[in-house]
Design a protein around this motif. Structure first.
Motif, short mmCIF file in Angstrom:
data_model
loop_
_atom_site.label_atom_id
_atom_site.label_comp_id
_atom_site.label_asym_id
_atom_site.label_seq_id
_atom_site.Cartn_x
_atom_site.Cartn_y
_atom_site.Cartn_z
N PHE A 256 0.85 -1.20 0.00
CA PHE A 256 0.00 0.00 0.00
C PHE A 256 0.88 1.24 0.00
O PHE A 256 1.99 1.24 0.55
N ASN A 257 0.33 2.29 -0.58
CA ASN A 257 0.98 3.61 -0.46
C ASN A 257 0.14 4.44 0.51
O ASN A 257 -1.08 4.52 0.35
N GLU A 258 0.83 5.02 1.45
CA GLU A 258 0.13 5.86 2.43
C GLU A 258 -0.08 7.26 1.85
O GLU A 258 0.89 7.91 1.44
N LEU A 259 -1.31 7.68 1.78
CA LEU A 259 -1.59 9.00 1.20
C LEU A 259 -1.58 10.10 2.28
O LEU A 259 -1.12 11.21 2.05
N ALA A 260 -2.09 9.75 3.43
CA ALA A 260 -2.09 10.72 4.54
C ALA A 260 -0.94 10.39 5.47
O ALA A 260 -0.49 9.24 5.53
N ALA A 261 -0.45 11.38 6.14
CA ALA A 261 0.78 11.22 6.92
C ALA A 261 0.64 10.31 8.14
O ALA A 261 1.46 9.44 8.36
N ALA A 262 -0.41 10.48 8.92
CA ALA A 262 -0.46 9.73 10.18
C ALA A 262 -1.90 9.35 10.53
O ALA A 262 -2.85 9.82 9.91
N GLY A 263 -1.98 8.47 11.56
CA GLY A 263 -3.29 8.09 12.10
C GLY A 263 -4.05 7.09 11.26
O GLY A 263 -5.27 6.94 11.39
N ASN A 264 -3.32 6.41 10.39
CA ASN A 264 -4.00 5.42 9.54
C ASN A 264 -4.08 4.08 10.25
O ASN A 264 -3.20 3.71 11.02
N SER A 265 -5.11 3.34 9.89
CA SER A 265 -5.24 2.00 10.47
C SER A 265 -5.92 1.08 9.47
O SER A 265 -6.59 1.53 8.53
N VAL A 266 -5.66 -0.22 9.65
CA VAL A 266 -6.24 -1.26 8.79
C VAL A 266 -6.91 -2.27 9.71
O VAL A 266 -6.37 -2.60 10.77
N ILE A 267 -8.07 -2.74 9.29
CA ILE A 267 -8.75 -3.76 10.10
C ILE A 267 -8.54 -5.11 9.44
O ILE A 267 -8.86 -5.30 8.26
#
Lengths: 182, 257
Positions: B229-240
């Motif tokens: 995956f490419n992270e588009l937003a800098a922080a606070g991302n999560s995957v379930i």
């Protein structure tokens, strides 16, 4: 349309087109035959030499230098072949003691001969070096430059040799009664 | 006695190569010298006589004899050589093919230079992750760091899911074994994460399904694969992460990136 120049025909021969070589034979066989005939004075010899000239030309065609004229090269080979044969015959004649006995007297001979043959006979009485030039100039109409190339001599020498040849031939023709006395 | 110079003029006249001035000079000389005039006339007479002589006809068999005597195949091999040479020359030395080959060569050189440069840039930046090295997972030397290892030890499913990262690239390396048919689902916010690609590391038969914000694989037995995956937003991302057996959720975990 591609012109059937000697150069084109030679190129065709060199890629295996034998029809092109036939075309070269058609173009030059009569001229070569005549030149050789005037040199040797013998029909059968002239025919043999003409054949061997064309065989030689075919064998050496890949060594022909296209910066020269094909016919000059061809005539040069023809002259060499004629000279070789005549030298051979001369040696044989020297060995044959009876050779001269079969010769007819000039009177007998001229009665039988046509003018062409009488001139041929006169030609056979002049030196080979002179005969060549008379044949090339008067029977084939070559320039001094072309004759010089064929004989591997300078143009100047070709000229002076022809002048002498004419005088010698004149004397022979007068002696033989072909051309009247003064 | 005729001198050499005048002999030359007489012969020039016989050959038809005399100039007008020379002609005049010769005429005056001949008029003053009857002996020379006779000589000139005789030579002219002989020349005309020789020109009258007809050509002798050779036998018609000369050509036939010559053609039967020569080796007709002598130059046929040369023909093949020359044909090959002409094809070769038409392929390589004529203007249009020359241009085409130059163009193709230019492209080839361009590709080579580009690939060398690209390799240098990638190795410097440590960004090569997968395909260039032929691995199923990530290249350990590329500089990925493990964020989290998630061991799975359920009665039907066992294995590990590792989460790794390099800058804005996030990888889920999955190494699982199941006795029954299992489904592994990753749910994500597509405004923050963008699926990049998938590498399979096992021969197991597997089906793959994805929507706007999920990716699901299903199979039985051992399975290994990586999701990038490419992270588009800098922080606070999560995957379930969700695991299913026989259509029922048997495991669920939120993974913070």
């Amino acid at each position: 349309m591609i012109e059937n120049t000697d150069t084109n025909l030679i190129q065709e021969c060199l890629i295996g087109n034998t029809k092109a070589f036939e075309a070269l034979i058609d173009k030059y066989q009569k001229k070569i035959f005549n030149i050789v005939y005037r040199m040797t004075g013998n029909y059968d010899d002239a025919e043999d030499i003409t054949q061997s000239v064309f065989i030689k030309v075919y064998e050496k065609l890949n060594s022909f230098n296209p910066k020269f004229k094909f016919f000059s090269w061809l005539y040069r080979i023809a002259l060499n072949e004629s000279l070789n044969l005549m030298n051979q015959k001369k040696r044989l004649a020297e060995l044959d003691a009876d050779f001269l006995t079969i010769e007819k007297t000039p009177e007998e001979k001229y009665d039988e001969l046509e003018l062409s043959e009488r001139i041929q006979d006169a030609l056979m009485n002049i030196e080979l070096n002179h005969r060549i030039l008379i044949v090339l100039k008067h029977f084939e109409g070559f320039s001094y430059q072309e004759m010089a190339f064929m004989l591997d001599i300078s143009e100047k020498k070709a000229k002076s040799r022809l002048f002498s040849a004419r005088q010698v031939l004149k004397d022979v023709l007068i002696t033989k009664g072909i051309v009247g006395h003064d | 006695m005729i001198d050499k110079k005048n002999i030359e003029l007489i012969n020039k006249d016989i050959d038809g190569e005399i100039t007008t001035i020379e002609q005049q000079r010769l005429h005056s000389f001949l008029n003053a010298n009857p002996e020379a005039q006779k000589f000139h006339d005789k030579l002219r007479q002989i020349s005309e006589l020789l020109n009258k002589i007809p050509k002798v006809e050779p036998s018609p068999n000369i050509k036939k004899y010559v053609m039967n005597s020569i080796d007709l195949t002598r130059y046929s091999t040369a023909k093949k050589r020359i044909r090959f040479r002409s094809i070769f020359s038409s392929l390589f030395f004529k203007p249009i093919p020359k241009l085409a080959y130059t163009f193709a060569l230019g492209i080839l050189v361009g590709i080579l230079v580009y690939s060398v440069l690209l390799e240098n840039v990638i190795s410097k930046r440590g960004m090569d992750v997968t395909d260039f090295y032929g691995t199923v997972g990530i290249n350990e030397q590329a500089g990925f760091t493990t964020i989290q290892n998630i061991p799975i030890a359920l009665p039907e499913i066992k294995g590990t899911i590792s989460v790794k990262r390099l800058e804005n690239i996030v990888v889920f390396e999955t190494d699982m074994h199941s006795l029954k048919e299992m489904e592994i689902q990753f749910e994500y916010d597509n405004l923050h994460l963008q699926f990049s690609h998938f590498n399979s590391g096992s021969q197991a038969k597997m089906s793959f399904d994805f929507g706007e914000n999920y990716i699901r694989t299903s199979c039985t037995g051992a399975i290994q694969y990586s999701l990038f995956f490419n992270e588009l937003a800098a922080a606070g991302n999560s995957v379930i992460l969700k695991l299913f057996v026989a259509g029922e959720v048997c495991y669920m975990q939120s993974i913070s990136l």
